[in-house]
Structures are given as C-alpha cells and as structure tokens.
Design a protein around this motif. Structure first.
Motif, PDB file in Angstrom:
ATOM      1  N   PRO A  41       0.820  -1.220   0.000  1.00  7.65           N
ATOM      2  CA  PRO A  41       0.000   0.000   0.000  1.00  7.65           C
ATOM      3  C   PRO A  41       0.854   1.271   0.000  1.00  7.65           C
ATOM      4  CG  PRO A  41      -0.892  -1.576   1.560  1.00  7.65           C
ATOM      5  CD  PRO A  41       0.416  -2.139   1.060  1.00  7.65           C
ATOM      6  N   ALA A  42       2.011   1.221   0.669  1.00  5.47           N
ATOM      7  CA  ALA A  42       2.874   2.402   0.711  1.00  5.47           C
ATOM      8  C   ALA A  42       3.423   2.718  -0.678  1.00  5.47           C
ATOM      9  CB  ALA A  42       4.011   2.207   1.697  1.00  5.47           C
ATOM     10  N   SER A  43       3.809   1.681  -1.444  1.00  2.00           N
ATOM     11  CA  SER A  43       4.353   1.951  -2.779  1.00  2.00           C
ATOM     12  C   SER A  43       3.268   2.445  -3.730  1.00  2.00           C
ATOM     13  CB  SER A  43       5.047   0.714  -3.344  1.00  2.00           C
ATOM     14  OG  SER A  43       4.113  -0.302  -3.636  1.00  2.00           O
ATOM     15  N   VAL A  44       2.059   1.934  -3.572  1.00  2.40           N
ATOM     16  CA  VAL A  44       0.940   2.407  -4.404  1.00  2.40           C
ATOM     17  C   VAL A  44       0.652   3.873  -4.076  1.00  2.40           C
ATOM     18  CG1 VAL A  44      -1.527   2.132  -4.862  1.00  2.40           C
ATOM     19  CG2 VAL A  44      -0.058   0.121  -4.684  1.00  2.40           C
ATOM     20  N   ALA A  45       0.624   4.198  -2.803  1.00  2.00           N
ATOM     21  CA  ALA A  45       0.363   5.581  -2.395  1.00  2.00           C
ATOM     22  C   ALA A  45       1.487   6.504  -2.857  1.00  2.00           C
ATOM     23  CB  ALA A  45       0.197   5.664  -0.885  1.00  2.00           C
ATOM     24  N   ALA A  46       2.731   6.049  -2.749  1.00  5.39           N
ATOM     25  CA  ALA A  46       3.862   6.865  -3.196  1.00  5.39           C
ATOM     26  C   ALA A  46       3.773   7.118  -4.699  1.00  5.39           C
ATOM     27  CB  ALA A  46       5.174   6.193  -2.840  1.00  5.39           C
ATOM     28  N   GLY A 134       5.102  12.115  -0.622  1.00  2.00           N
ATOM     29  CA  GLY A 134       5.226  10.836  -1.322  1.00  2.00           C
ATOM     30  C   GLY A 134       6.553  10.171  -1.055  1.00  2.00           C
ATOM     31  N   GLN A 135       7.639  10.960  -1.000  1.00  2.00           N
ATOM     32  CA  GLN A 135       8.959  10.388  -0.719  1.00  2.00           C
ATOM     33  C   GLN A 135       9.019   9.849   0.704  1.00  2.00           C
ATOM     34  OE1 GLN A 135      11.732  13.493  -1.611  1.00  2.00           O
ATOM     35  NE2 GLN A 135      11.685  13.098  -3.814  1.00  2.00           N
ATOM     36  N   LYS A 136       8.449  10.575   1.651  1.00  2.00           N
ATOM     37  CA  LYS A 136       8.423  10.080   3.036  1.00  2.00           C
ATOM     38  C   LYS A 136       7.630   8.798   3.139  1.00  2.00           C
ATOM     39  CE  LYS A 136       8.951  14.514   5.357  1.00  2.00           C
ATOM     40  NZ  LYS A 136       8.291  15.537   6.168  1.00  2.00           N
ATOM     41  N   LEU A 137       6.524   8.727   2.421  1.00  2.00           N
ATOM     42  CA  LEU A 137       5.675   7.533   2.441  1.00  2.00           C
ATOM     43  C   LEU A 137       6.401   6.357   1.821  1.00  2.00           C
ATOM     44  CD1 LEU A 137       2.875   6.623   3.282  1.00  2.00           C
ATOM     45  CD2 LEU A 137       2.075   7.206   1.014  1.00  2.00           C
ATOM     46  N   ALA A 138       7.142   6.609   0.745  1.00  2.00           N
ATOM     47  CA  ALA A 138       7.867   5.521   0.065  1.00  2.00           C
ATOM     48  C   ALA A 138       8.983   4.979   0.965  1.00  2.00           C
ATOM     49  CB  ALA A 138       8.460   6.031  -1.241  1.00  2.00           C
ATOM     50  N   ARG A 139       9.583   5.840   1.784  1.00  2.00           N
ATOM     51  CA  ARG A 139      10.661   5.379   2.679  1.00  2.00           C
ATOM     52  C   ARG A 139      10.152   4.603   3.883  1.00  2.00           C
ATOM     53  NH1 ARG A 139      13.249  10.777   3.659  1.00  2.00           N
ATOM     54  NH2 ARG A 139      12.526  11.563   1.686  1.00  2.00           N
ATOM     55  N   SER A 140       8.893   4.822   4.231  1.00  2.00           N
ATOM     56  CA  SER A 140       8.370   4.146   5.433  1.00  2.00           C
ATOM     57  C   SER A 140       7.929   2.738   5.161  1.00  2.00           C
ATOM     58  CB  SER A 140       7.206   4.946   6.018  1.00  2.00           C
ATOM     59  OG  SER A 140       6.128   4.980   5.117  1.00  2.00           O
TER      60      SER A 140
END
Length: 140
Positions: A41-46, A134-140
C-alpha cells in the motif's frame, strides 16, 4: 520429528525465479515463473503522490507560459495597439479616449498576469509538498 510440507506450489529449490509443484512426496516437472510481488500500500500511495506531483508541476508550467503570454502579448482596445503590460505604448496614443481604453485594458491584463503568476507559485508549492509527502511515504 519431521515436518511434512503440504502439496502445492512452492519456491523451486534450485531456481529462485520459479515455483514448482510439490505433490506431497516429491517435486514434479510442473514449474512456472514466480509471480511478481504484490505492491505494498505504501508503494501504491507513493506512486499516486508522484503522479499528482507531476500533474501539478505540468499545470504550474502551463500557468507560467500563460504568465509570459499575458505579460508580453500585445493588448488592443478601441482599435489601438496599447502595447503590453511589460511595455505599454500609451505615449504613442493621441486620443484621450484611446489612452483611457488602453489603460483599462492594460490594468485588466495586469490583473490576469498576477493571477497567473500566483497560480504558478501555489501549484509549485503544493507540488513540492506532495512530492515530499510521497517520498516520506515511500521510505516508510
């Protein structure tokens, strides 16, 4: 104590890119490519944030082009060439009515220049904020 592996598709013991069928006692000749991993889900959101950032950046660029057009394109009023907000030609006009009409047309154009510039700045700021989120979300 031995753990019994249930029959089914399992990672191939020789090739990590394949899955092979285990019939409960031995590996069969049936093998296929390992399916791609499900996106998190994090990669989709990113990815969605990145798409939004790209759209906002494109809109900001379009509003910057509009800003350039509005500031440098000539304005006409009552058949007179009034120049542009960047270089008005009011001194070349001899009729007071034409000067007033040009001044009004240039003022109106100037308002739209500021609106286009403000839109560009707002879109760029929002694009940066969305991109960072988006970058913060992709790193988490």
């Amino acid at each position: 104590m031995t753990t019994r592996v249930p029959p089914g598709w399992h990672p191939d013991p020789v090739d990590p890119n394949l899955i092979r069928y285990w019939d409960g006692t031995q590996w069969t000749a049936d093998a296929t490519q390992r399916p791609p991993p499900e996106p998190t889900p994090a990669s989709v959101a990113a990815s969605a944030y990145d798409t939004i950032r790209r759209v906002l950046t494109a809109l900001a660029f379009a509003s910057l082009l509009l800003f350039g057009f509005l500031i440098f394109a000539g304005v006409r009023a009552d058949g007179s060439n009034c120049g542009s907000p960047a270089s008005p030609k009011l001194v070349d006009l001899y009729d007071f009515g034409s000067v007033a009409a040009c001044r009004e047309a240039l003022d109106s154009r100037e308002t739209w220049v500021w609106i286009a510039l403000g839109t560009c700045v707002i879109l760029l700021v929002v694009a940066v904020i969305v991109g960072n989120a988006g970058q913060k979300l992709a790193r988490s």
